[in-house]
Design a protein around this motif. Structure first.
Motif, PDB file in Angstrom:
ATOM      1  N   VAL A 133     -17.163  44.263  93.613  1.00  0.00           N
ATOM      2  CA  VAL A 133     -16.246  43.503  94.664  1.00  0.00           C
ATOM      3  C   VAL A 133     -15.965  43.052  95.572  1.00  0.00           C
ATOM      4  O   VAL A 133     -14.951  43.329  95.469  1.00  0.00           O
ATOM      5  CB  VAL A 133     -14.951  42.432  93.905  1.00  0.00           C
ATOM      6  CG1 VAL A 133     -14.656  41.052  93.823  1.00  0.00           C
ATOM      7  CG2 VAL A 133     -16.141  41.694  91.632  1.00  0.00           C
ATOM      8  N   PRO A 134     -16.738  41.893  96.652  1.00  0.00           N
ATOM      9  CA  PRO A 134     -16.372  42.262  97.817  1.00  0.00           C
ATOM     10  C   PRO A 134     -14.530  42.453  98.068  1.00  0.00           C
ATOM     11  O   PRO A 134     -13.422  41.049  97.011  1.00  0.00           O
ATOM     12  CB  PRO A 134     -16.710  40.720  98.680  1.00  0.00           C
ATOM     13  CG  PRO A 134     -17.643  40.624  98.065  1.00  0.00           C
ATOM     14  CD  PRO A 134     -17.283  40.761  95.993  1.00  0.00           C
ATOM     15  N   ASN A 135     -13.480  43.467  98.715  1.00  0.00           N
ATOM     16  CA  ASN A 135     -12.889  43.403  99.306  1.00  0.00           C
ATOM     17  C   ASN A 135     -11.734  43.276  98.368  1.00  0.00           C
ATOM     18  O   ASN A 135     -10.030  42.581  97.880  1.00  0.00           O
ATOM     19  CB  ASN A 135     -11.868  42.213 100.391  1.00  0.00           C
ATOM     20  CG  ASN A 135     -13.275  41.463 101.508  1.00  0.00           C
ATOM     21  OD1 ASN A 135     -12.608  42.421 102.028  1.00  0.00           O
ATOM     22  ND2 ASN A 135     -12.934  40.586 101.882  1.00  0.00           N
TER      23      ASN A 135
ATOM     24  N   GLU B 107     -17.356  59.803  96.288  1.00  0.00           N
ATOM     25  CA  GLU B 107     -18.933  59.819  96.145  1.00  0.00           C
ATOM     26  C   GLU B 107     -19.485  59.005  96.143  1.00  0.00           C
ATOM     27  O   GLU B 107     -20.979  58.682  96.478  1.00  0.00           O
ATOM     28  CB  GLU B 107     -18.745  60.889  94.380  1.00  0.00           C
ATOM     29  CG  GLU B 107     -19.314  61.459  94.176  1.00  0.00           C
ATOM     30  CD  GLU B 107     -19.494  61.320  92.695  1.00  0.00           C
ATOM     31  OE1 GLU B 107     -21.050  62.551  91.733  1.00  0.00           O
ATOM     32  OE2 GLU B 107     -18.382  61.313  91.864  1.00  0.00           O
ATOM     33  N   ARG B 108     -19.091  58.047  95.324  1.00  0.00           N
ATOM     34  CA  ARG B 108     -20.267  56.340  95.741  1.00  0.00           C
ATOM     35  C   ARG B 108     -20.174  56.495  96.914  1.00  0.00           C
ATOM     36  O   ARG B 108     -21.249  55.970  96.803  1.00  0.00           O
ATOM     37  CB  ARG B 108     -18.972  55.653  95.241  1.00  0.00           C
ATOM     38  CG  ARG B 108     -19.387  53.934  94.924  1.00  0.00           C
ATOM     39  CD  ARG B 108     -18.205  52.955  94.483  1.00  0.00           C
ATOM     40  NE  ARG B 108     -19.142  51.647  95.205  1.00  0.00           N
ATOM     41  CZ  ARG B 108     -18.529  50.955  96.152  1.00  0.00           C
ATOM     42  NH1 ARG B 108     -18.045  51.209  97.095  1.00  0.00           N
ATOM     43  NH2 ARG B 108     -19.576  49.575  96.654  1.00  0.00           N
TER      44      ARG B 108
ATOM     45  N   SER C 104     -20.818  47.318 102.108  1.00  0.00           N
ATOM     46  CA  SER C 104     -19.570  46.549 103.015  1.00  0.00           C
ATOM     47  C   SER C 104     -18.932  46.563 101.879  1.00  0.00           C
ATOM     48  O   SER C 104     -17.574  45.696 102.593  1.00  0.00           O
ATOM     49  CB  SER C 104     -20.433  45.838 103.034  1.00  0.00           C
ATOM     50  OG  SER C 104     -21.098  44.694 102.228  1.00  0.00           O
ATOM     51  N   CYS C 105     -19.021  46.389 100.336  1.00  0.00           N
ATOM     52  CA  CYS C 105     -17.959  45.843  99.304  1.00  0.00           C
ATOM     53  C   CYS C 105     -16.188  47.409  99.265  1.00  0.00           C
ATOM     54  O   CYS C 105     -16.720  48.009  99.175  1.00  0.00           O
ATOM     55  CB  CYS C 105     -17.761  46.221  97.609  1.00  0.00           C
ATOM     56  SG  CYS C 105     -19.143  44.570  98.177  1.00  0.00           S
ATOM     57  N   THR C 106     -15.298  46.743 100.171  1.00  0.00           N
ATOM     58  CA  THR C 106     -13.983  47.226 100.430  1.00  0.00           C
ATOM     59  C   THR C 106     -13.656  47.505  98.951  1.00  0.00           C
ATOM     60  O   THR C 106     -13.628  46.614  98.892  1.00  0.00           O
ATOM     61  CB  THR C 106     -13.118  47.484 101.509  1.00  0.00           C
ATOM     62  OG1 THR C 106     -13.367  45.621 101.391  1.00  0.00           O
ATOM     63  CG2 THR C 106     -14.085  47.576 102.803  1.00  0.00           C
ATOM     64  N   LEU C 107     -13.085  48.760  99.132  1.00  0.00           N
ATOM     65  CA  LEU C 107     -12.075  48.682  97.383  1.00  0.00           C
ATOM     66  C   LEU C 107     -10.687  49.321  98.038  1.00  0.00           C
ATOM     67  O   LEU C 107     -10.253  50.734  98.001  1.00  0.00           O
ATOM     68  CB  LEU C 107     -13.109  49.632  96.395  1.00  0.00           C
ATOM     69  CG  LEU C 107     -11.571  48.997  94.886  1.00  0.00           C
ATOM     70  CD1 LEU C 107     -11.481  48.548  94.364  1.00  0.00           C
ATOM     71  CD2 LEU C 107     -12.886  50.764  93.978  1.00  0.00           C
TER      72      LEU C 107
ATOM     73  N   GLU D 174      -1.768  41.186 104.197  1.00  0.00           N
ATOM     74  CA  GLU D 174      -2.854  42.192 104.543  1.00  0.00           C
ATOM     75  C   GLU D 174      -4.153  42.423 103.373  1.00  0.00           C
ATOM     76  O   GLU D 174      -5.236  42.899 104.001  1.00  0.00           O
ATOM     77  CB  GLU D 174      -2.199  43.393 105.060  1.00  0.00           C
ATOM     78  CG  GLU D 174      -2.100  44.700 104.164  1.00  0.00           C
ATOM     79  CD  GLU D 174      -0.337  44.443 104.212  1.00  0.00           C
ATOM     80  OE1 GLU D 174       0.076  45.543 103.857  1.00  0.00           O
ATOM     81  OE2 GLU D 174       0.093  43.458 104.273  1.00  0.00           O
ATOM     82  N   LEU D 175      -3.337  42.402 102.557  1.00  0.00           N
ATOM     83  CA  LEU D 175      -3.583  43.158 101.525  1.00  0.00           C
ATOM     84  C   LEU D 175      -4.886  41.168 100.803  1.00  0.00           C
ATOM     85  O   LEU D 175      -5.969  41.278 100.260  1.00  0.00           O
ATOM     86  CB  LEU D 175      -3.359  43.307 100.438  1.00  0.00           C
ATOM     87  CG  LEU D 175      -2.877  44.966 100.381  1.00  0.00           C
ATOM     88  CD1 LEU D 175      -1.485  44.670  99.282  1.00  0.00           C
ATOM     89  CD2 LEU D 175      -3.481  45.373 100.057  1.00  0.00           C
TER      90      LEU D 175
END
Length: 218
Positions: A3-5, A40-41, A73-76, A107-108
């Protein structure tokens, strides 16, 4: 991870079963494992992408490459783990306060400052009113079309269309006021106006040490 962001708040329960030092050690271990898993991912994705780009016929793998680049590109964002004793109401309040504090961080969650049209607030207030009315069954389930008709009976919502209501329900689902599983075909026409009913039902079906509890019944 897909899931993006995404923003994840890890919660460690049953701290009442551990010594204070144990809680600190487990917290550190969980966060370290999580950090290692994400690293690792990231490394694996980069490796897979390099392999596809370096293949003899990269054009045959365009779909796979695009999917991997999308995942890359999906930041976590992983927040600090919160430890909770579920039998202590103060700890539950502490968890609630922590969640609210993070949700208000722009910011989150940049969309937290989004200005909603007045109709969103009007529909939300009307749904709360319906959910608290005596005519609603205890399970809080309502047919989507019936909900549309109930809301349209209110003078200021007379022109409310189904499409706009669906957009508003998606928003109310995200904020937790209602539950609407529009992506699940058998449930797409049902709106749960009392989400706590689902929690009660799930607690009956999914329980800690369920097998032992059943075996202990004479």
């Amino acid at each position: 991870m897909r899931v993006p962001n995404s923003v994840v708040l890890p919660v460690g329960t049953h701290v009442d079963c551990c010594q204070e030092q144990e809680v600190a050690e487990k917290t550190h271990d969980i966060m370290a494992r999580t950090t290692a898993m994400l690293a690792e991912r990231k490394s694996n994705l980069a490796h897979f992408i390099d392999n596809l780009e370096g293949s003899e016929e990269p054009k045959f793998y365009v779909d796979q490459w695009e999917k991997l680049k999308e995942m890359e590109s999906c930041t976590l964002t992983i927040l600090n783990l919160v430890t909770v004793n579920c039998t202590d109401h103060c700890d539950i309040q502490k968890l609630e306060a922590t969640i609210l504090k993070h949700v208000k961080r722009e910011e989150l969650f940049p969309e937290v400052v989004r200005v909603l049209p007045p109709v969103y607030r009007q529909v939300e207030a009307a749904i709360v009113d319906i959910a608290q009315s005596e005519e609603l069954a205890g399970h809080g389930m309502m047919d989507l079309q019936y909900l549309v008709s109930k809301l349209s009976q209110r003078e200021h919502l007379a022109s409310l269309g189904r499409e706009l209501l669906q957009d508003i329900l998606r928003y109310l689902h995200r904020v937790g006021l209602v539950v609407w599983y529009e992506e699940i075909k058998p449930l797409e026409s049902t709106v749960f106006l009392q989400p706590t009913f689902l929690i009660t039902m799930f607690k009956l079906l999914v329980r800690h040490r369920l097998v032992q509890q059943l075996e202990s019944i004479p």
